[in-house]
Design a protein around this motif. Structure first.
Motif, PDB file in Angstrom:
ATOM      1  N   GLU A   1     -75.817  59.121  -6.489  1.00  0.00           N
ATOM      2  CA  GLU A   1     -75.528  59.037  -7.828  1.00  0.00           C
ATOM      3  C   GLU A   1     -76.773  58.183  -8.639  1.00  0.00           C
ATOM      4  O   GLU A   1     -76.970  57.059  -8.069  1.00  0.00           O
ATOM      5  CB  GLU A   1     -74.172  58.465  -8.110  1.00  0.00           C
TER       6      GLU A   1
ATOM      7  N   GLY B   1     -79.013  55.790 -10.777  1.00  0.00           N
ATOM      8  CA  GLY B   1     -78.852  54.901 -11.836  1.00  0.00           C
ATOM      9  C   GLY B   1     -80.298  54.748 -12.540  1.00  0.00           C
ATOM     10  O   GLY B   1     -81.257  55.168 -12.161  1.00  0.00           O
TER      11      GLY B   1
ATOM     12  N   THR C   1     -79.847  54.456 -17.698  1.00  0.00           N
ATOM     13  CA  THR C   1     -78.598  54.275 -18.134  1.00  0.00           C
ATOM     14  C   THR C   1     -78.701  53.136 -19.110  1.00  0.00           C
ATOM     15  O   THR C   1     -79.575  52.140 -19.213  1.00  0.00           O
ATOM     16  CB  THR C   1     -77.753  54.074 -16.639  1.00  0.00           C
TER      17      THR C   1
ATOM     18  N   ARG D   1     -74.893  56.858 -19.026  1.00  0.00           N
ATOM     19  CA  ARG D   1     -76.166  57.853 -19.348  1.00  0.00           C
ATOM     20  C   ARG D   1     -76.423  58.137 -20.710  1.00  0.00           C
ATOM     21  O   ARG D   1     -75.563  58.077 -21.544  1.00  0.00           O
ATOM     22  CB  ARG D   1     -75.779  58.880 -18.334  1.00  0.00           C
TER      23      ARG D   1
ATOM     24  N   SER E   1     -72.452  56.022 -15.318  1.00  0.00           N
ATOM     25  CA  SER E   1     -73.256  55.939 -14.200  1.00  0.00           C
ATOM     26  C   SER E   1     -72.528  55.104 -13.101  1.00  0.00           C
ATOM     27  O   SER E   1     -71.644  54.516 -13.540  1.00  0.00           O
ATOM     28  CB  SER E   1     -74.478  55.645 -14.616  1.00  0.00           C
TER      29      SER E   1
END
Length: 630
Positions: free
Chosen positions: A174, A176, A288, A502, A508
């Motif tokens: 994921e 960031g 983010t 995000r 996020s």
């Protein structure tokens, strides 16, 4: 002869029962007791009676045969705690090979298995009583229980493992802000019935990184993450950031050329890994928005940040607190000779610490907190409301002290709280002891940050859950005949945690936290009489230092002033338990009370439109706790 045999049998039985008391707390390092051929284990053990130990060594139980290792610790240097013996994987393998008559091979997994390893100590039995006098043996009932056994031992199961794990079962990455969160599922065991226990993961991230001189370079960065003992066979998360002078590049556009290839391999508890048994996926870092950046992106007006020292601490020459200090300088200090000397010295030497404070967020926060008493003093002397409050306090205190024929400790209190030299006021309270109070206060808190703008940036990140805000207060009191007047200072702490947002409004993996450290100075009044219920009122000034941390770094900090008032009720516990209250009084605590109060507050830099509103969003803002009066 019969008695000797009986004594021997009793001694043997008791030795078996009490042998454990000679060696205790046997543990291995690492604690999982897994090892491969190249690894080693250290066995720690405690000796309640180290003076009786002659030597210590390790034994292995292999296919029913006991194998004693050559190395020993002999009769010197034994301690009550933290004695140790080491066993290498090679030594254990050789012992297994000899017992099973195995041939040398590069494949050490033929010796894999779980083995019992004993930590064994031999003891000095010379202190045992072996008197041949039957009558003496008959009379001594403690011979058996005092006998020292020949040895004592403890056993630990050790897993010998030389087979590397398979590739992780699954990977999820994921993106960031200039970092990525990697979520890995452990590989399955050979039979597929469960997940293998993994001690660490190794990640390689390949792609285009930005170096220190802003050039872009194609390279590979390597990372290691050790798994917590509670998650050996569970999904494991870890974050990778820039390192070695390289920084991730956010790929908000979704360009394939800006994506990174993330490759992960597993290492089991014994230390085995296989670089070819890997799993990979392509992923990107994305921009983010944490507490601060999300707040600013939705129109937040607070400038953040913490005069020479005052300007460096508060972050701006035009900060209202700096303006108050300038006004106090010009309208009060400049009118006195001593004040003018202070101003001259300040401008001569103040620039040196200011440069250091200016460049350090921690020093800015500290200096801002230290300047608070001076700002409060300036507010009292330079604002209409401040002068009214100061005069009201003087009149109120004078009224009660004059009526009772006593003079108050006004000089001490106003030097501390107002930093003004009232030399004409002397101090003497009822009795010669110092009076005061200390309390533990609790309330549920949620700041009204979102109330000042159209969006909900704080709620988006932190959610809507209330947080517990504990605080501690300490005060000095003037106990008059009819009323107890207490000057109080307090400090609390709470924080809100969340996930950064995000650009598309989804959350996020980046963690963000906003911390609050409420400070307060207040005046509290309660009546003095012999009844267990005391109503009270309190009011004063607040200062809330705050700071935001994203990805382990402070991204912004600041502080907000405010005012508060409280109306409440105290219940004395002295009436409920007179014996305990007498003991408390012997230690100086004259009254212990439970209290609950309704709090009115406005924490927004005195209605400044470009500031956080940190007032509590709770409609019923009750605080409660325990107070000790002395």
């Amino acid at each position: 002869m019969t008695k000797k045999i009986t004594f021997f049998l009793l001694t043997l039985c008791c030795s078996m029962l009490f042998a454990d008391s000679y060696i205790t707390n046997v543990e291995t390092e690492p604690g999982h007791s897994n090892m491969n051929f190249e690894g080693s284990l250290k066995f720690y053990y405690d000796l309640p009676k180290p003076n009786l130990v002659k030597k210590a060594y390790l034994q292995a139980e292999i296919d029913g045969e006991t194998k004693t290792f050559d190395f020993t610790s002999t009769d010197s240097g034994f301690l009550s705690i933290d004695n140790s013996l080491s066993l290498s994987g090679e030594e254990l393998y050789n012992a297994i090979k000899n017992v099973r008559s195995l041939e040398d091979s590069d494949d050490k997994s033929v010796a894999d298995g779980t083995y019992s390893i004993r930590v064994r100590i031999e003891l000095d039995t010379s202190s045992n009583k072996n008197d041949d006098d039957d009558e003496e043996n008959d009379d001594d009932d403690d011979d058996s229980t005092s006998s020292v056994p020949e040895y004592a031992e403890k056993t630990i199961k050790v897993v010998f493992d030389n087979k590397p794990p398979k590739a992780p079962s699954a990977i999820e990455v994921e993106g960031g802000n200039k970092q990525m969160l990697i979520r890995v599922t452990p590989p399955s065991t050979e039979d597929g019935s469960s997940k293998e226990k993994i001690g660490a993961y190794h990640a390689k991230v390949t792609g285009i990184f930005k170096s220190g001189d802003d050039t872009e370079t194609q390279t590979t960065l390597e990372y290691d993450s050790t798994v917590d003992s509670s998650s050996y066979n569970q999904i494991w998360e870890f974050t990778v950031k820039g390192k070695n002078g390289y920084e991730f590049i956010n790929n908000d556009e979704g360009s394939s050329s800006r994506a990174y290839t993330v490759e992960v391999t597993a290492e089991d508890l014994a230390g085995n890994s296989d670089d070819t048994a890997s799993i990979s996926v392509d992923a990107s870092a994305v921009t983010t928005y944490g507490f601060w950046s999300n707040y600013k992106s939705q129109g937040g007006k607070d400038d953040g940040g913490f005069c020479f020292v005052a300007t460096a601490g508060f972050g701006s020459y035009f900060h209202p607190s700096v303006a108050l200090l300038r006004q106090f300088r010009d309208s009060v200090l400049a009118n006195f000779s001593l004040g003018r000397k202070f101003i001259a010295a300040y401008y001569k030497y103040g620039s040196y610490p200011a440069e250091t404070i200016k460049s350090s967020p921690i020093l800015r926060a500290a200096s801002r907190t230290m300047l608070m008493p001076f700002v409060v003093t300036a507010w009292f002397f330079t604002t209409v409301l401040g002068r009214i409050l100061m005069i009201s306090w003087l009149v109120l205190v004078a009224f009660f002290t004059v009526k009772s024929g006593r003079k108050a400790l006004l000089a001490l209190f106003f030097v501390l709280l107002l930093a003004v030299p009232f030399q004409d006021l002397s101090a003497k309270t009822r009795g010669n002891a110092i009076h005061g109070e200390a309390s533990f206060t609790n309330l549920l808190y949620y700041p009204q940050i979102d109330s000042e703008i159209n969006g909900t940036p704080f709620k988006d990140v932190a959610g809507s859950q209330l947080r517990w805000l504990p605080s501690f207060t300490f005060g000095l009191a003037i106990p008059t005949e009819y009323i107890r007047i207490t000057f109080i200072g307090g400090i609390g702490y709470t924080r809100f945690k969340g996930r950064a947002m995000r650009s598309d409004g989804t959350k996020s993996s980046d963690r963000t936290t906003m911390h609050f450290l409420p400070l307060k100075a207040e005046l509290k009044l309660r009546p003095v009489y012999d009844f267990p219920l005391y109503p009270y009122i309190a009011g004063g000034i607040d200062y809330y230092p705050w700071w935001v941390r994203d990805g382990g770094h402070t991204t912004e900090n600041g502080g907000t002033f405010g005012l508060h008032g409280t109306v409440g009720l105290m219940l004395s516990l002295n009436w409920m338990d007179s014996s305990s209250s007498k003991k408390m009084k012997e230690n100086g605590v004259v009254n212990t009370c439970l209290f609950v109060g309704y709090k009115f507050e406005k924490i927004n830099d005195f209605w400044r439109d470009k500031s956080f509103d940190l007032s509590n969003k709770m409609k019923n803002n009750f605080e409660f706790g325990l107070v000790f009066e002395f």
